[in-house]
Design a protein around this motif. Structure first.
Motif, PDB file in Angstrom:
ATOM      1  N   THR A 176     -33.720 -15.087  98.944  1.00  0.00           N
ATOM      2  CA  THR A 176     -32.796 -15.496  97.889  1.00  0.00           C
ATOM      3  C   THR A 176     -32.449 -16.964  98.061  1.00  0.00           C
ATOM      4  O   THR A 176     -32.326 -17.467  99.177  1.00  0.00           O
ATOM      5  CB  THR A 176     -31.507 -14.659  97.935  1.00  0.00           C
ATOM      6  N   ALA A 177     -32.267 -17.652  96.932  1.00  0.00           N
ATOM      7  CA  ALA A 177     -31.929 -19.077  96.956  1.00  0.00           C
ATOM      8  C   ALA A 177     -31.313 -19.462  95.624  1.00  0.00           C
ATOM      9  O   ALA A 177     -31.482 -18.757  94.626  1.00  0.00           O
ATOM     10  CB  ALA A 177     -33.185 -19.924  97.228  1.00  0.00           C
ATOM     11  N   MET A 178     -30.589 -20.574  95.632  1.00  0.00           N
ATOM     12  CA  MET A 178     -30.036 -21.096  94.383  1.00  0.00           C
ATOM     13  C   MET A 178     -31.164 -21.528  93.463  1.00  0.00           C
ATOM     14  O   MET A 178     -32.084 -22.221  93.889  1.00  0.00           O
ATOM     15  CB  MET A 178     -29.146 -22.304  94.671  1.00  0.00           C
ATOM     16  N   ASN A 202     -25.235 -24.917  91.569  1.00  0.00           N
ATOM     17  CA  ASN A 202     -24.744 -25.585  92.777  1.00  0.00           C
ATOM     18  C   ASN A 202     -24.175 -24.579  93.768  1.00  0.00           C
ATOM     19  O   ASN A 202     -24.088 -23.385  93.479  1.00  0.00           O
ATOM     20  CB  ASN A 202     -23.729 -26.679  92.432  1.00  0.00           C
ATOM     21  N   TYR A 203     -23.777 -25.076  94.925  1.00  0.00           N
ATOM     22  CA  TYR A 203     -23.345 -24.211  96.028  1.00  0.00           C
ATOM     23  C   TYR A 203     -22.145 -23.352  95.643  1.00  0.00           C
ATOM     24  O   TYR A 203     -22.113 -22.145  95.890  1.00  0.00           O
ATOM     25  CB  TYR A 203     -23.003 -25.090  97.232  1.00  0.00           C
ATOM     26  N   GLY A 204     -21.155 -23.977  95.025  1.00  0.00           N
ATOM     27  CA  GLY A 204     -19.960 -23.242  94.630  1.00  0.00           C
ATOM     28  C   GLY A 204     -20.251 -22.182  93.585  1.00  0.00           C
ATOM     29  O   GLY A 204     -19.719 -21.064  93.648  1.00  0.00           O
ATOM     30  N   TRP A 207     -32.079 -21.904 105.781  1.00  0.00           N
ATOM     31  CA  TRP A 207     -30.858 -21.516 106.476  1.00  0.00           C
ATOM     32  C   TRP A 207     -29.623 -22.260 105.974  1.00  0.00           C
ATOM     33  O   TRP A 207     -28.508 -21.759 106.083  1.00  0.00           O
ATOM     34  CB  TRP A 207     -31.016 -21.711 107.984  1.00  0.00           C
ATOM     35  N   TRP A 208     -29.814 -23.456 105.406  1.00  0.00           N
ATOM     36  CA  TRP A 208     -28.664 -24.210 104.895  1.00  0.00           C
ATOM     37  C   TRP A 208     -27.998 -23.487 103.722  1.00  0.00           C
ATOM     38  O   TRP A 208     -26.832 -23.745 103.409  1.00  0.00           O
ATOM     39  CB  TRP A 208     -29.084 -25.617 104.497  1.00  0.00           C
ATOM     40  N   GLN A 209     -28.724 -22.560 103.086  1.00  0.00           N
ATOM     41  CA  GLN A 209     -28.145 -21.790 101.990  1.00  0.00           C
ATOM     42  C   GLN A 209     -27.567 -20.443 102.450  1.00  0.00           C
ATOM     43  O   GLN A 209     -26.913 -19.747 101.663  1.00  0.00           O
ATOM     44  CB  GLN A 209     -29.197 -21.534 100.899  1.00  0.00           C
ATOM     45  N   PHE A 210     -27.794 -20.088 103.702  1.00  0.00           N
ATOM     46  CA  PHE A 210     -27.354 -18.768 104.167  1.00  0.00           C
ATOM     47  C   PHE A 210     -25.845 -18.537 104.031  1.00  0.00           C
ATOM     48  O   PHE A 210     -25.423 -17.409 103.732  1.00  0.00           O
ATOM     49  CB  PHE A 210     -27.804 -18.546 105.617  1.00  0.00           C
ATOM     50  N   PRO A 211     -24.988 -19.552 104.222  1.00  0.00           N
ATOM     51  CA  PRO A 211     -23.547 -19.313 104.020  1.00  0.00           C
ATOM     52  C   PRO A 211     -23.193 -18.753 102.649  1.00  0.00           C
ATOM     53  O   PRO A 211     -22.212 -18.007 102.512  1.00  0.00           O
ATOM     54  CB  PRO A 211     -22.927 -20.701 104.234  1.00  0.00           C
ATOM     55  N   ILE A 212     -23.977 -19.076 101.624  1.00  0.00           N
ATOM     56  CA  ILE A 212     -23.747 -18.515 100.282  1.00  0.00           C
ATOM     57  C   ILE A 212     -23.778 -16.993 100.351  1.00  0.00           C
ATOM     58  O   ILE A 212     -22.931 -16.307  99.758  1.00  0.00           O
ATOM     59  CB  ILE A 212     -24.829 -19.002  99.294  1.00  0.00           C
ATOM     60  N   TYR A 213     -24.764 -16.485 101.100  1.00  0.00           N
ATOM     61  CA  TYR A 213     -25.024 -15.052 101.130  1.00  0.00           C
ATOM     62  C   TYR A 213     -24.245 -14.340 102.233  1.00  0.00           C
ATOM     63  O   TYR A 213     -24.432 -13.142 102.451  1.00  0.00           O
ATOM     64  CB  TYR A 213     -26.528 -14.831 101.254  1.00  0.00           C
TER      65      TYR A 213
END
Length: 248
Positions: free
Chosen positions: A134-136, A141-143, A218-224
């Motif tokens: 999964t990814a944006m 955006n992140y928020g 991994w920089w996107q993992f906090p989203i999930y």
């Protein structure tokens, strides 16, 4: 009747999460491999232009896996197969902390084994598809991604609370309701964040991709982590408030 040991319940969680990730993300891998002439959007190798019919198919693959595992292991481990669910049940005092930790470890292992199995079957070409990570998606955006995952997981946890946790619910329908709400989430927000709803479901593909020469997301993992846990907690506490009956 003797209680099933934590070790056995954790094995059930490992297997259940393995099936969820193997069938669910496997459907994404298959879709991408079948997609003729796909071209990734700039700066997002996971936005491959999957159309709504494909998202419906992917959603149903996840739904079928969840329904099957709930009916297979619901009476053994409760079939959390999702760290956000285990954390929400712990936070509402329905689940011991020691059990929660064991469940989450089992879920992460099961998800990882499923992703590595997909590569073992399909080879390096599976890594090239992103392994259903999964990814944006483009323009998100992140928020916005965190908000999307929070809302989608809220729907999932609310359904779990009302059909599986609340003993007043009609028996026998929890698996179907939970599976279908996941399918609906995927159809609606799959093209926004990939519709994880589940930190373990994202962890497995991320780990396999990273270790096998694919993308480093991994920089996107906090989203999930943030989105699903926040959504699950909000749903669990809100359901308890709404469903609480008057005393006296």
């Amino acid at each position: 009747m003797a209680e099933i040991s934590l070790f056995k319940r954790s094995i059930a969680e490992l297997i259940g999460t393995y099936v969820l990730v193997f069938l669910g993300t496997g459907s994404v891998v298959t879709t991408v491999l079948l997609f003729q002439g796909w071209t990734p959007y700039p700066d997002n190798n996971f936005n491959v232009g999957i159309d709504i019919a494909a998202w419906l198919t992917i959603g149903m693959a996840f739904a079928i896996a969840i329904i099957a595992m709930i009916y297979a292991f619901g009476h053994i481990s409760g079939t959390h197969i999702n760290p956000a669910v285990s954390i929400a049940l712990w936070a509402t005092k329905r689940f011991p902390a020691s059990d929660m930790v064991s469940y989450i470890v089992a879920q992460l292992i099961g998800a990882s084994l499923a992703s590595f199995t997909i590569v073992a079957i399909l080879g390096q070409r599976a890594v090239g598809t992103g392994l259903g990570a999964t990814a944006m998606f483009s323009g998100v955006n992140y928020g916005q991604a965190i908000l999307c995952e929070t809302i989608a997981t809220f729907f999932l946890m609310l359904t779990i609370m009302g059909t599986a946790v609340d003993k007043r619910a009609p028996a026998g329908f929890a698996g179907l309701a939970i599976g279908l709400v996941v399918a609906a989430d995927i159809i609606v927000v799959g093209n926004i964040t990939g519709s994880s709803l589940n930190p373990a479901r994202t962890f497995g593909p991320y780990l396999a991709e990273f270790l096998l020469g694919g993308s480093n997301l991994w920089w996107q993992f906090p989203i999930y982590i943030i989105g699903p846990i926040a959504g699950a907690l909000l749903a669990a506490f809100l359901y308890d408030y709404v469903a609480q009956t008057k005393q006296g």
